[in-house]
Design a protein around this motif. Structure first.
Motif, PDB file in Angstrom:
ATOM      1  N   VAL A  94       0.847  -1.185   0.000  1.00 48.94           N
ATOM      2  CA  VAL A  94       0.000   0.000   0.000  1.00 48.94           C
ATOM      3  C   VAL A  94       0.885   1.239   0.000  1.00 48.94           C
ATOM      4  O   VAL A  94       1.916   1.276   0.670  1.00 48.94           O
ATOM      5  CB  VAL A  94      -0.966   0.037   1.208  1.00 48.94           C
ATOM      6  CG1 VAL A  94      -2.023  -1.051   1.070  1.00 48.94           C
ATOM      7  CG2 VAL A  94      -0.228  -0.099   2.526  1.00 48.94           C
ATOM      8  N   ALA A 147      -3.549   0.130  -3.272  1.00 51.66           N
ATOM      9  CA  ALA A 147      -3.138  -1.217  -2.897  1.00 51.66           C
ATOM     10  C   ALA A 147      -2.747  -2.001  -4.140  1.00 51.66           C
ATOM     11  O   ALA A 147      -3.345  -1.852  -5.201  1.00 51.66           O
ATOM     12  CB  ALA A 147      -4.269  -1.930  -2.168  1.00 51.66           C
ATOM     13  N   THR A 186      -4.475  -8.238  -3.874  1.00 52.48           N
ATOM     14  CA  THR A 186      -5.566  -7.392  -3.381  1.00 52.48           C
ATOM     15  C   THR A 186      -6.857  -8.181  -3.155  1.00 52.48           C
ATOM     16  O   THR A 186      -7.715  -7.751  -2.398  1.00 52.48           O
ATOM     17  CB  THR A 186      -5.824  -6.223  -4.333  1.00 52.48           C
ATOM     18  OG1 THR A 186      -6.106  -6.737  -5.633  1.00 52.48           O
ATOM     19  CG2 THR A 186      -4.622  -5.289  -4.392  1.00 52.48           C
ATOM     20  N   ILE A 216      -7.666  -8.857   0.485  1.00 57.36           N
ATOM     21  CA  ILE A 216      -7.915  -7.779   1.442  1.00 57.36           C
ATOM     22  C   ILE A 216      -9.297  -7.908   2.064  1.00 57.36           C
ATOM     23  O   ILE A 216     -10.290  -8.084   1.362  1.00 57.36           O
ATOM     24  CB  ILE A 216      -7.744  -6.402   0.781  1.00 57.36           C
ATOM     25  CG1 ILE A 216      -6.275  -6.200   0.378  1.00 57.36           C
ATOM     26  CG2 ILE A 216      -8.193  -5.304   1.722  1.00 57.36           C
ATOM     27  CD1 ILE A 216      -6.046  -4.918  -0.396  1.00 57.36           C
ATOM     28  N   MET A 226      -9.550  -2.428   5.411  1.00 54.05           N
ATOM     29  CA  MET A 226      -8.569  -1.382   5.151  1.00 54.05           C
ATOM     30  C   MET A 226      -8.822  -0.246   6.132  1.00 54.05           C
ATOM     31  O   MET A 226      -9.984   0.012   6.486  1.00 54.05           O
ATOM     32  CB  MET A 226      -8.653  -0.873   3.714  1.00 54.05           C
ATOM     33  CG  MET A 226      -8.268  -1.918   2.682  1.00 54.05           C
ATOM     34  SD  MET A 226      -8.055  -1.242   1.019  1.00 54.05           S
ATOM     35  CE  MET A 226      -6.427  -0.493   1.156  1.00 54.05           C
ATOM     36  N   VAL A 247     -14.182  -4.445   3.465  1.00 51.97           N
ATOM     37  CA  VAL A 247     -14.165  -4.404   2.013  1.00 51.97           C
ATOM     38  C   VAL A 247     -15.405  -5.039   1.392  1.00 51.97           C
ATOM     39  O   VAL A 247     -15.957  -4.528   0.431  1.00 51.97           O
ATOM     40  CB  VAL A 247     -12.879  -5.073   1.493  1.00 51.97           C
ATOM     41  CG1 VAL A 247     -12.918  -5.197  -0.021  1.00 51.97           C
ATOM     42  CG2 VAL A 247     -11.663  -4.272   1.919  1.00 51.97           C
ATOM     43  N   LEU A 290      -8.057   3.309  -1.464  1.00 53.29           N
ATOM     44  CA  LEU A 290      -8.750   3.742  -0.246  1.00 53.29           C
ATOM     45  C   LEU A 290      -8.610   5.256  -0.129  1.00 53.29           C
ATOM     46  O   LEU A 290      -7.509   5.795  -0.262  1.00 53.29           O
ATOM     47  CB  LEU A 290      -8.116   3.076   0.987  1.00 53.29           C
ATOM     48  CG  LEU A 290      -8.751   3.364   2.335  1.00 53.29           C
ATOM     49  CD1 LEU A 290     -10.114   2.703   2.431  1.00 53.29           C
ATOM     50  CD2 LEU A 290      -7.833   2.911   3.461  1.00 53.29           C
ATOM     51  N   CYS A 350      -1.875   4.174   5.908  1.00 51.43           N
ATOM     52  CA  CYS A 350      -2.854   3.225   5.406  1.00 51.43           C
ATOM     53  C   CYS A 350      -2.438   1.826   5.868  1.00 51.43           C
ATOM     54  O   CYS A 350      -1.233   1.512   5.867  1.00 51.43           O
ATOM     55  CB  CYS A 350      -2.879   3.293   3.882  1.00 51.43           C
ATOM     56  SG  CYS A 350      -3.928   2.093   3.061  1.00 51.43           S
ATOM     57  N   THR A 397      -3.788  -2.541   5.981  1.00 52.13           N
ATOM     58  CA  THR A 397      -4.726  -3.525   5.486  1.00 52.13           C
ATOM     59  C   THR A 397      -4.385  -4.913   6.016  1.00 52.13           C
ATOM     60  O   THR A 397      -3.243  -5.158   6.433  1.00 52.13           O
ATOM     61  CB  THR A 397      -4.747  -3.521   3.940  1.00 52.13           C
ATOM     62  OG1 THR A 397      -5.752  -4.411   3.482  1.00 52.13           O
ATOM     63  CG2 THR A 397      -3.401  -3.943   3.381  1.00 52.13           C
ATOM     64  N   TYR A 447      -7.305 -11.497   9.784  1.00 51.03           N
ATOM     65  CA  TYR A 447      -7.940 -10.395  10.515  1.00 51.03           C
ATOM     66  C   TYR A 447      -8.633 -10.920  11.763  1.00 51.03           C
ATOM     67  O   TYR A 447      -9.397 -11.886  11.703  1.00 51.03           O
ATOM     68  CB  TYR A 447      -8.958  -9.676   9.636  1.00 51.03           C
ATOM     69  CG  TYR A 447      -9.614  -8.518  10.363  1.00 51.03           C
ATOM     70  CD1 TYR A 447     -10.817  -8.687  11.048  1.00 51.03           C
ATOM     71  CD2 TYR A 447      -9.007  -7.269  10.375  1.00 51.03           C
ATOM     72  CE1 TYR A 447     -11.391  -7.633  11.729  1.00 51.03           C
ATOM     73  CE2 TYR A 447      -9.578  -6.207  11.046  1.00 51.03           C
ATOM     74  CZ  TYR A 447     -10.777  -6.392  11.721  1.00 51.03           C
ATOM     75  OH  TYR A 447     -11.341  -5.354  12.396  1.00 51.03           O
ATOM     76  N   TYR A 497      -3.170  -5.171  11.901  1.00 48.77           N
ATOM     77  CA  TYR A 497      -2.793  -5.097  10.490  1.00 48.77           C
ATOM     78  C   TYR A 497      -1.314  -5.427  10.277  1.00 48.77           C
ATOM     79  O   TYR A 497      -0.452  -4.956  11.018  1.00 48.77           O
ATOM     80  CB  TYR A 497      -3.080  -3.696   9.945  1.00 48.77           C
ATOM     81  CG  TYR A 497      -4.510  -3.263  10.178  1.00 48.77           C
ATOM     82  CD1 TYR A 497      -4.867  -2.603  11.341  1.00 48.77           C
ATOM     83  CD2 TYR A 497      -5.497  -3.532   9.230  1.00 48.77           C
ATOM     84  CE1 TYR A 497      -6.180  -2.216  11.571  1.00 48.77           C
ATOM     85  CE2 TYR A 497      -6.812  -3.147   9.436  1.00 48.77           C
ATOM     86  CZ  TYR A 497      -7.146  -2.500  10.609  1.00 48.77           C
ATOM     87  OH  TYR A 497      -8.455  -2.129  10.825  1.00 48.77           O
TER      88      TYR A 497
END
Length: 127
Positions: free
Chosen positions: A4, A24, A28, A31, A34, A53, A79, A96, A98, A104, A114
């Motif tokens: 990113v 990004a 991707t 993801i 974000m 997302v 983003l 930024c 992600t 996550y 992150y």
């Protein structure tokens, strides 16, 4: 791996507007979340806003609610953070971040959530 890169920072007077971008690249499609974070001099990094997302659900810190808007464009690979009515206390380096669906665990406002981070873009608000 996801990369990113932030852009759009600069100097602005209090009450003005600024839009930050985060592009990004890489995997991707992985993801999941974000987010934008910021870190002022001598302070800890803090979560500003985040977006899921898939659902487009958005989260905001109380300090920016109603003034900042987070959004995804360009097939969800860019983003944005639209900043309005900025204040001197918004002065910080903005980052930024992600994370993938598999890794996550939240919460959105914790930096440790992150793995992928940009180098940051400086925002300076003068009174």
């Amino acid at each position: 791996q996801v990369q990113v890169v932030e852009s759009g920072g600069g100097s602005v007077q209090a009450g003005g507007s600024l839009t930050l971008s985060c592009d990004a690249s890489g995997n991707t499609h992985q993801i999941f979340f974000m987010a934008w974070f910021r870190q002022a001099a001598g302070k800890e990094r803090e979560g500003v806003a985040a977006i899921h997302v898939d659902s487009d659900y958005r989260y905001y810190a109380d300090s920016v609610e109603g003034r900042f808007t987070i959004s995804l464009v360009n097939r969800k690979t860019t983003l944005l953070l639209q900043m309005k009515d900025v204040r001197p206390e918004d002065t910080a380096m903005y980052y930024c971040a992600t994370e993938s669906r598999e890794n996550y665990s939240g919460p959105w406002y914790e930096p440790g959530t992150y793995r992928y981070w940009g180098q940051g873009t400086q925002v300076t608000v003068s009174s």
